[in-house]
Design an enzyme around this catalytic site. Structure first.
Site, PDB file in Angstrom:
ATOM      1  N   GLN A  99     -40.591 -61.951   9.170  1.00 40.49           N
ATOM      2  CA  GLN A  99     -42.043 -62.415   9.215  1.00 40.49           C
ATOM      3  C   GLN A  99     -42.860 -62.258   8.070  1.00 40.49           C
ATOM      4  O   GLN A  99     -42.922 -61.050   7.427  1.00 40.49           O
ATOM      5  CB  GLN A  99     -42.724 -61.699  10.403  1.00 40.49           C
ATOM      6  CG  GLN A  99     -44.091 -62.376  10.713  1.00 40.49           C
ATOM      7  CD  GLN A  99     -45.125 -61.844  11.593  1.00 40.49           C
ATOM      8  OE1 GLN A  99     -45.441 -60.717  11.222  1.00 40.49           O
ATOM      9  NE2 GLN A  99     -45.636 -62.120  12.402  1.00 40.49           N
ATOM     10  N   TYR A 181     -55.247 -63.361  10.555  1.00 43.73           N
ATOM     11  CA  TYR A 181     -54.896 -63.078   8.883  1.00 43.73           C
ATOM     12  C   TYR A 181     -54.864 -64.645   8.154  1.00 43.73           C
ATOM     13  O   TYR A 181     -55.468 -65.463   8.588  1.00 43.73           O
ATOM     14  CB  TYR A 181     -53.143 -62.488   8.947  1.00 43.73           C
ATOM     15  CG  TYR A 181     -53.229 -61.380   9.548  1.00 43.73           C
ATOM     16  CD1 TYR A 181     -53.626 -60.137   8.999  1.00 43.73           C
ATOM     17  CD2 TYR A 181     -52.714 -60.892  10.849  1.00 43.73           C
ATOM     18  CE1 TYR A 181     -53.745 -58.783   9.448  1.00 43.73           C
ATOM     19  CE2 TYR A 181     -52.671 -59.708  11.287  1.00 43.73           C
ATOM     20  CZ  TYR A 181     -53.187 -58.508  10.586  1.00 43.73           C
ATOM     21  OH  TYR A 181     -53.483 -57.378  11.178  1.00 43.73           O
ATOM     22  N   ARG A 228     -45.907 -68.493  13.934  1.00 46.49           N
ATOM     23  CA  ARG A 228     -46.499 -67.734  15.190  1.00 46.49           C
ATOM     24  C   ARG A 228     -48.202 -67.986  15.080  1.00 46.49           C
ATOM     25  O   ARG A 228     -48.476 -67.689  13.913  1.00 46.49           O
ATOM     26  CB  ARG A 228     -46.199 -66.254  14.816  1.00 46.49           C
ATOM     27  CG  ARG A 228     -46.661 -65.364  16.005  1.00 46.49           C
ATOM     28  CD  ARG A 228     -46.205 -63.818  15.725  1.00 46.49           C
ATOM     29  NE  ARG A 228     -46.103 -63.274  17.133  1.00 46.49           N
ATOM     30  CZ  ARG A 228     -46.639 -62.136  17.671  1.00 46.49           C
ATOM     31  NH1 ARG A 228     -47.360 -61.387  16.740  1.00 46.49           N
ATOM     32  NH2 ARG A 228     -46.462 -61.883  18.800  1.00 46.49           N
ATOM     33  N   GLY A 321     -43.374 -56.444  22.911  1.00 45.71           N
ATOM     34  CA  GLY A 321     -43.606 -55.289  21.622  1.00 45.71           C
ATOM     35  C   GLY A 321     -43.603 -53.888  22.143  1.00 45.71           C
ATOM     36  O   GLY A 321     -42.604 -53.272  21.880  1.00 45.71           O
ATOM     37  N   ARG A 322     -44.317 -53.511  23.039  1.00 44.69           N
ATOM     38  CA  ARG A 322     -44.597 -52.299  23.338  1.00 44.69           C
ATOM     39  C   ARG A 322     -43.349 -51.630  24.067  1.00 44.69           C
ATOM     40  O   ARG A 322     -42.975 -50.621  23.853  1.00 44.69           O
ATOM     41  CB  ARG A 322     -45.912 -51.833  24.078  1.00 44.69           C
ATOM     42  CG  ARG A 322     -47.319 -52.381  23.221  1.00 44.69           C
ATOM     43  CD  ARG A 322     -48.403 -52.132  24.022  1.00 44.69           C
ATOM     44  NE  ARG A 322     -48.408 -53.601  24.318  1.00 44.69           N
ATOM     45  CZ  ARG A 322     -49.517 -53.939  24.948  1.00 44.69           C
ATOM     46  NH1 ARG A 322     -50.749 -53.228  25.215  1.00 44.69           N
ATOM     47  NH2 ARG A 322     -49.896 -55.163  25.389  1.00 44.69           N
TER      48      ARG A 322
HETATM   49  C1  PHB Z   1     -51.476 -53.827  13.520  1.00 45.91           C
HETATM   50  O1  PHB Z   1     -51.110 -53.206  12.534  1.00 45.91           O
HETATM   51  O2  PHB Z   1     -52.083 -53.452  14.323  1.00 45.91           O
HETATM   52  C2  PHB Z   1     -51.085 -55.351  13.397  1.00 45.91           C
HETATM   53  C3  PHB Z   1     -50.651 -55.797  12.458  1.00 45.91           C
HETATM   54  C4  PHB Z   1     -50.400 -57.247  12.624  1.00 45.91           C
HETATM   55  C5  PHB Z   1     -50.734 -58.084  13.616  1.00 45.91           C
HETATM   56  C6  PHB Z   1     -51.487 -57.393  14.739  1.00 45.91           C
HETATM   57  C7  PHB Z   1     -51.677 -56.071  14.451  1.00 45.91           C
HETATM   58  O3  PHB Z   1     -50.403 -59.234  13.578  1.00 45.91           O
END
Ligand code: PHB
Length: 366
Positions: A99, A181, A228, A321-322
């Protein structure tokens, strides 16, 4: 019960063994100068049972970094550091993508190479959120507005990072155009008030993303480039009066390019956490239907909802993710209907093995 999740599929000419994705997760374990470490190789090896592994956000330049200890892909040392990590991630047949990340105004002068304020499309600071500094949360700073040359430099940084990703052994790259971002800062009018060819109309706000795809395509074929986005999220001040129009136009614009995939962050996710704080939920089914190619959905899924999404044809792949942090052998557990371990907060960002590589696999779990 979860058979749909274990049907192999083709992604960019590679056969993925299943539909489960390790999505990009910032864990802040890189060494000095953003060089990946052996501990990272162990972490990715543990999670290599995914069909697709996407690396944590990996910055294309020092100015693109938000926090200490995130990895990069702009130096020879980093490429060397990534090689064993990528090899470990590939050890059970997954496709492995890097990524590529530039945080724009989510950076801070304390981590900028010249000690100056961060760079962004317009000189508009993020309000309502705070920067996670080593000393605690501090306000975001007003960024410096990028010049046309500055934009050109960043497009080039993405191209070089993509070339480096291939040299490190990655199968493809994902452009991080989500979560407020840099790409998202160009897309949303709350952070882009430019009056040149990069601001104003939706077509102009899409220009930076399309130019980066063009530049990256010199080193990575289009069918190995994923994008994404987080269409419903307003996290980090990513506001626009017409999110539905904006992201529909984005998907329509990139769809004909023959990309590897579209990766959608589900509504109800704000960056790394659950939140109902979005402008209006734009469903992944709605946007995915506009994209001619594989669709990944990530955010808040359970094995049941993932199987339902794939079964209904709303998604081809589902990221966890989690659950993938706390269950390194998540695919095996889902396949056998085993219980899932819960996430602990300790060690999510930074530190050593604790909360990173010490979640047990099933056979050793008690
Ligand atoms: C984070 O570090 O919490 C984080 C990083 C990238 C993302 C979202 C959250 O796209």
């Amino acid at each position: 019960m979860f058979d749909q999740l274990f049907q192999p599929m083709d992604l960019g000419g590679q056969t993925l063994p299943n539909r489960l994705v390790l999505p990009p997760l910032t864990r802040s374990r890189a060494g000095k100068d953003g060089v990946p470490t052996p501990l990272m190789a162990e972490y990715y090896r543990q999670r290599s049972g995914a069909g697709l592994v996407i690396s944590e956000g990996t910055v294309v330049s020092p100015q693109g970094a938000s926090y200490a200890r995130v990895p990069g892909l702009y130096s020879e040392q980093q490429v060397r550091g990534w090689r064993p990590v990528v090899e470990a991630a590939k050890s059970r047949g997954a496709a492995v993508y890097a990524q590529l990340w530039h945080v724009g105004r989510q950076a801070h002068s304390s981590v900028q190479p010249d000690g100056g304020r961060p760079w962004a499309p317009s000189a508009i600071a993020i309000t309502g959120w705070q920067y996670r500094s080593p000393q605690g949360r501090v306000p975001f700073e007003e960024p410096r507005e990028l010049s046309l040359d500055g934009i050109k430099d960043i497009v080039e940084q993405f191209a070089v990072a993509a070339r480096n990703a291939m040299a490190a052994g990655f199968d493809g790259v994902e452009l991080h155009a989500a979560n407020g971002y840099l790409f998202d800062q160009f897309l949303n009018s709350s952070s882009n008030q430019r009056t040149d060819q990069y601001g104003g109309s939706v077509e102009n706000r899409l220009r930076f993303l399309n130019e980066v795809i063009d530049a990256v395509s010199s080193f990575v074929p289009a069918h190995r480039i994923g994008v994404r986005i987080s269409p419903s999220s307003t996290w980090m001040d990513a506001f626009d009066p017409d999110k539905r129009g904006l992201y529909s136009a984005l998907v329509r614009s990139i769809s004909p390019r023959g990309l590897a995939y579209l990766h959608l962050v589900e509504p109800g996710i704000a960056g790394a956490i659950d939140s109902a704080d979005h402008a209006e939920p734009i469903t992944s089914a709605e946007l995915g239907a506009l994209f001619d190619g594989p669709v990944i959905v990530t955010g808040g899924h359970t094995p049941w909802s993932a199987a339902a999404a794939v079964g209904a044809g709303d998604a081809d792949l589902v990221g966890f993710g989690r659950l993938f942090i706390s269950n390194p052998d998540l695919p095996a557990r889902i396949r056998m209907g085993a219980g899932l371990a819960e996430l602990r907060h300790e060690g999510l960002y930074g530190g050593g093995a604790t909360g990173y590589t010490d979640y047990p696999e099933l056979q050793t779990a008690n």
